[in-house]
Structure formats: C-alpha cells, structure tokens
Design an enzyme around this catalytic site. Structure first.
Site, PDB file in Angstrom:
ATOM      1  N   PHE A 182     -11.396  -4.622  -6.024  1.00 40.89           N
ATOM      2  CA  PHE A 182     -11.490  -5.408  -4.783  1.00 40.89           C
ATOM      3  C   PHE A 182     -10.916  -4.569  -3.630  1.00 40.89           C
ATOM      4  CE2 PHE A 182     -10.537  -8.264  -8.374  1.00 40.89           C
ATOM      5  CZ  PHE A 182     -11.641  -9.083  -8.386  1.00 40.89           C
ATOM      6  N   ARG A 188       0.842  -1.207   0.000  1.00 40.63           N
ATOM      7  CA  ARG A 188       0.000   0.000   0.000  1.00 40.63           C
ATOM      8  C   ARG A 188       0.876   1.257   0.000  1.00 40.63           C
ATOM      9  NH1 ARG A 188      -3.869  -3.350   3.206  1.00 40.63           N
ATOM     10  NH2 ARG A 188      -2.707  -3.070   5.122  1.00 40.63           N
ATOM     11  N   ASP A 238      -6.522  -6.833  -6.431  1.00 39.61           N
ATOM     12  CA  ASP A 238      -6.214  -7.596  -5.216  1.00 39.61           C
ATOM     13  C   ASP A 238      -7.405  -8.471  -4.866  1.00 39.61           C
ATOM     14  OD1 ASP A 238      -4.976  -8.542  -2.948  1.00 39.61           O
ATOM     15  OD2 ASP A 238      -5.490  -6.800  -1.719  1.00 39.61           O
ATOM     16  N   SER A 250     -17.644  -5.585  -4.172  1.00 43.28           N
ATOM     17  CA  SER A 250     -19.036  -6.046  -4.216  1.00 43.28           C
ATOM     18  C   SER A 250     -19.705  -5.944  -2.847  1.00 43.28           C
ATOM     19  CB  SER A 250     -19.082  -7.496  -4.718  1.00 43.28           C
ATOM     20  OG  SER A 250     -18.252  -8.299  -3.915  1.00 43.28           O
ATOM     21  N   CYS A 269      -3.529 -14.302  -3.839  1.00 48.18           N
ATOM     22  CA  CYS A 269      -3.268 -14.814  -2.477  1.00 48.18           C
ATOM     23  C   CYS A 269      -3.695 -16.278  -2.403  1.00 48.18           C
ATOM     24  CB  CYS A 269      -3.987 -13.977  -1.426  1.00 48.18           C
ATOM     25  SG  CYS A 269      -5.764 -13.941  -1.631  1.00 48.18           S
TER      26      CYS A 269
HETATM   27  N1  SAH Z   1      -7.078  -4.703  -1.204  1.00 51.28           N
HETATM   28  C1  SAH Z   1      -7.755  -4.885   0.046  1.00 51.28           C
HETATM   29  C2  SAH Z   1      -8.103  -6.347   0.319  1.00 51.28           C
HETATM   30  C3  SAH Z   1      -8.952  -7.026  -0.742  1.00 51.28           C
HETATM   31  S1  SAH Z   1      -9.835  -8.407  -0.146  1.00 51.28           S
HETATM   32  C4  SAH Z   1      -6.910  -4.271   1.179  1.00 51.28           C
HETATM   33  O1  SAH Z   1      -5.706  -3.979   0.994  1.00 51.28           O
HETATM   34  O2  SAH Z   1      -7.435  -4.071   2.263  1.00 51.28           O
HETATM   35  C5  SAH Z   1     -10.883  -8.868  -1.412  1.00 51.28           C
HETATM   36  C6  SAH Z   1     -12.147  -8.048  -1.566  1.00 51.28           C
HETATM   37  O3  SAH Z   1     -12.785  -8.494  -2.754  1.00 51.28           O
HETATM   38  C7  SAH Z   1     -13.200  -8.161  -0.482  1.00 51.28           C
HETATM   39  O4  SAH Z   1     -13.475  -6.884   0.022  1.00 51.28           O
HETATM   40  C8  SAH Z   1     -14.469  -8.712  -1.180  1.00 51.28           C
HETATM   41  O5  SAH Z   1     -15.657  -8.077  -0.752  1.00 51.28           O
HETATM   42  C9  SAH Z   1     -14.198  -8.361  -2.598  1.00 51.28           C
HETATM   43  N2  SAH Z   1     -14.786  -9.198  -3.652  1.00 51.28           N
HETATM   44  C10 SAH Z   1     -14.826 -10.537  -3.733  1.00 51.28           C
HETATM   45  N3  SAH Z   1     -15.331 -10.936  -4.918  1.00 51.28           N
HETATM   46  C11 SAH Z   1     -15.632  -9.806  -5.603  1.00 51.28           C
HETATM   47  C12 SAH Z   1     -16.161  -9.541  -6.903  1.00 51.28           C
HETATM   48  N4  SAH Z   1     -16.477 -10.539  -7.747  1.00 51.28           N
HETATM   49  N5  SAH Z   1     -16.310  -8.255  -7.283  1.00 51.28           N
HETATM   50  C13 SAH Z   1     -15.992  -7.246  -6.452  1.00 51.28           C
HETATM   51  N6  SAH Z   1     -15.459  -7.432  -5.217  1.00 51.28           N
HETATM   52  C14 SAH Z   1     -15.282  -8.695  -4.794  1.00 51.28           C
END
Ligand code: SAH
Length: 395
Positions: A226, A210, A296, A249, A336
């Site tokens: 995400f 980050r 991510d 989402s 991950c």
């Molecule tokens: N980058 C973030 C962590 C991401 S975790 C950080 O640094 O804090 C993954 C995220 O993807 C979650 O918030 C989950 O709600 C979201 N997610 C999962 N599937 C998804 C989809 N198909 N479309 C949009 N978001 C999604």
C-alpha cells in the site's frame, strides 16, 4: 440563544469534556436552530454545559466549540487556528518539514476542521455543519498565518454526506497554483497533488514512522505494501536498502511514486500495480522472503460496526507478511481504522504471528506524528496505530 437540552444522566460525557452530543442523548431542542448554528448545551436541570454547533442531519447532533459561554465569531476561529499553528512551531515540527497538519479537528478544539500545510499552500477540509457555517472565517484565518499564500479546499470526504453537505473543492483564497506543491520532509522531496491526492494530498501522519523505516533499511530487502506515492519505499531507498518492492493498486499513485523517487535521485525500487491481498499470496507461493515489510493499508473499519470484517482483513495480510519475514526481520504494520482500538490491533497481529508460526516481539508502538495531537477527552483522535515487530532469530 437556541438550546439543546440533554436527557437526565446524559450530561456525564460532556462533563468529562467529550465534545460530541449524540441525537439519542437529547431530550429537547429549544428554538429552531439552522444547520451549523451555535447552540447552548444544557443539562436536564438547566445547568450550562457547553457552546456547540448544531448538526440537524447527523447522529452527532452537536459538536462542542467551547466549554464556556464564549461568543463564537470570526475572532474565535482566528484565535484557535493561531494557537494550533503556534503549537506546531513550538514542537519544532517546522524544522523537519514544510508540510504538516495545522489543525487536527476536535483535538485542536475545532470539530469538523482539518487543515494541512504544504509549503505556502494550506489545504482545508470542512467536515461538519458547524464548520461549514464558519467556512469563510476559517479560510481567512488560515490565509492570515505567516507564510501561507493560498488556501485550497478539499471538502470532498464521504463524511460530509452524514452532515447533509455536498462535496466542494478548489481554490478559496490567494493566487492559483502554478504547479503541484513540492514539499520537503526530513530531507526528501515529494510532489503533493492537493487537488486529487488522498486526504488533503499526503499522509502527513506517517512522517516520523517513515524516518524510522529509513533508519532500519540499510542493506535490507524491503517490501512496502500500500505504498501510495512512495513515502515509505523512498525512505527505504534513502536509508540504503538493498532492494525495494512497492505495491499499490492505484496506477496514478505509482506514477507519482516513481516521479518522487526520481525527484530525489533514488533509483532501484520495483513498483508493482497490484492488489496487495493477491500479490502477498503470489510472493509467498514464489517462496519470496524479506527483511523488512511495511503494511499501511487504507481504513478497513471506519467505525466499530465494521470491526469484525476489518479484523479478518488485517489478520490476513499480517499473517502473510509474517510468513515471508526472515529471521530477525521487521514488520512495520498499521491500522488507521477508527473502529479498531489499539488493544484489538495488537491481538490481531499477535494472532497472525501465531498462525504464521513466527515468534516475534513488539519493538515499538507507533503513532501519528505530533502535529496530530490527541485531546485527552477525545480518544477517537488516536486513529493511527502501528506496531514495529521483530521476528526472532538473527539476520
Ligand atoms: N504508506 C502510504 C499511505 C498508504 S494509503 C504513505 O506513507 O504515503 C493506502 C494506499 O493503499 C492507497 O495508495 C491505495 O491506493 C492503496 N490500496 C487500497 N486498497 C488496496 C489493495 N487492495 N491493494 C493494493 N493497494 C491498495
């Protein structure tokens, strides 16, 4: 003591100090160990190999506590947890943040134990039968660390089912939380919902990535896919991005993200509740382009068995991201998934660039922050891998 005797030849991985004994490797269980009870692991010729915890319901039938005939008692956990905490302090992690991982399972010599620190609150996750048996000792040891006022349990991960364990969460040590902890990471504040957030509440592993994004973001149009509670997007704002579009989402995550942005006095991001697979297509069809894209996603492949379908999903989003990348633009892309090895991830991203018609190179390999160590004998510990790619051309 009860014993687990492995089949001839199956002592090899243990001699390389890989800490798991799979059910198929076992010739005989001598005695009748309970779930989580300490057992000796021995080779077929009777040679001592390790002291381990027995997991009768799991394919991973035993997990190694020690490579010697150590007594496994409360003091053992106090020692290991104090060592793990000292290692984080030695790395200077505590200078940059008051939220970090204290115990990273096998890589800290504590299979099935995860513990994260959010200010005065430690959040523990107990994921194996062995760790469950020592739950009180683990909670006491965490509560005894300097600065820890309470221990909150988040033992509600799906993998507990494989160990025959029911989900459990709530306060186990110390005074109740008056409100969700606010943490401070590289000068930014985030609220962490330890009771309902993902994992133990926050993606601590991405901390240094980050910060890297923050450094790249000046005057850039950024797309954060995400985005969860805004970790990358808010760093982009902090770094002076021209615009930030953040997609997730989960309405709850986006609400938290907006509150986090406000908490830091950073405005101007657009938060979009949508499915990333669909919104990337929509943005592409609208002819949108970006200087910096973050991908991510959640774990598409928890194990190698899911790798093929996951590979298609990774390729899909990376291809779309490359298509919207301006010349000289950056793609920061992650997996991950334990089931996707770093080499395979690089191949998937390379294939996506090729199909998108984007010439790009890898500027950096990205990993989890160093409070998530990887024991040399446990490559599975390196679950997070990322690439910082740059498209050819100048901005
Ligand atoms: N980058 C973030 C962590 C991401 S975790 C950080 O640094 O804090 C993954 C995220 O993807 C979650 O918030 C989950 O709600 C979201 N997610 C999962 N599937 C998804 C989809 N198909 N479309 C949009 N978001 C999604």
């Amino acid at each position: 003591m009860n014993q687990v005797i492995v089949k001839p030849g199956r002592e090899k991985s243990l001699k390389r100090r890989h800490p798991w004994v799979f059910s198929g490797a076992i010739a005989k269980v001598a005695g009748n160990p309970d779930a989580g009870e300490t057992v000796e692991v021995r080779a077929s010729d009777g040679a001592f190999l390790a002291t381990a915890a027995y997991s009768p319901h799991s394919q991973i039938r035993a997990r190694v506590w020690a490579w010697t005939a150590d007594e496994i008692d409360a003091r053992f956990f106090t020692r290991r947890i104090e060592d793990a905490a000292a290692a984080r302090a030695a790395l200077g992690i505590t200078d940059a943040t008051d939220a970090f991982r204290i115990v990273h399972g096998e890589s800290d010599g504590l299979p099935g134990v995860i513990a994260d620190r959010y200010g005065e609150t430690a959040v523990m996750q107990i994921l194996s039968a062995g760790a469950e048996r020592w739950r009180d000792a683990i909670a006491d040891a965490l509560c005894g660390l300097p600065g820890v006022e309470r221990v909150w349990e988040r033992s509600d991960a799906d993998v507990r089912e494989l160990e025959g364990l029911k989900p459990r969460s709530g306060l186990t040590r110390g005074a109740p939380l008056a409100r969700a902890p606010e943490i401070h990471e590289h000068g930014l504040a985030f609220k962490v919902e330890v009771d309902v957030g993902h994992k133990t509440g926050f993606y601590l592993d991405q901390r240094d990535n980050r910060l890297l994004l923050r450094r790249l973001a000046r005057d850039k149009d950024v797309l954060d896919c995400f985005c969860y509670t805004g970790g990358f997007a808010i760093n982009a704002l902090k770094g002076g991005a021209r615009s930030v579009l953040a997609v997730d989402s989960s309405a709850l995550a986006l609400e938290a993200a907006q509150a986090n942005a406000a908490r830091n006095g950073l405005q101007g991001a657009q938060w979009l509740e949508a499915d990333v697979f669909q919104s990337l297509r929509r943005l592409r069809d609208q002819g949108k382009t970006f200087d910096l894209v973050v991908l991510d996603p959640p774990k598409f492949a928890p194990t190698a068995a899911h790798a093929e379908r996951a590979a298609r999903a990774y390729k899909d989003i990376n291809l779309l991201a490359f298509k919207m990348l301006r010349p000289g633009g950056f793609l920061m892309t992650y997996s991950c998934s334990g089931g996707i090895e770093p080499g395979l991830f690089q191949k998937i991203v390379a294939g996506a660039a090729l199909d998108a018609g984007t010439e790009a190179r890898i500027e950096a390999w990205l990993h989890a922050a160093p409070d998530h160590p990887v024991a040399l004998n446990f490559p599975e510990g390196q679950y997070l891998k990322g690439l910082l790619c740059r498209a050819a051309g100048s901005v």
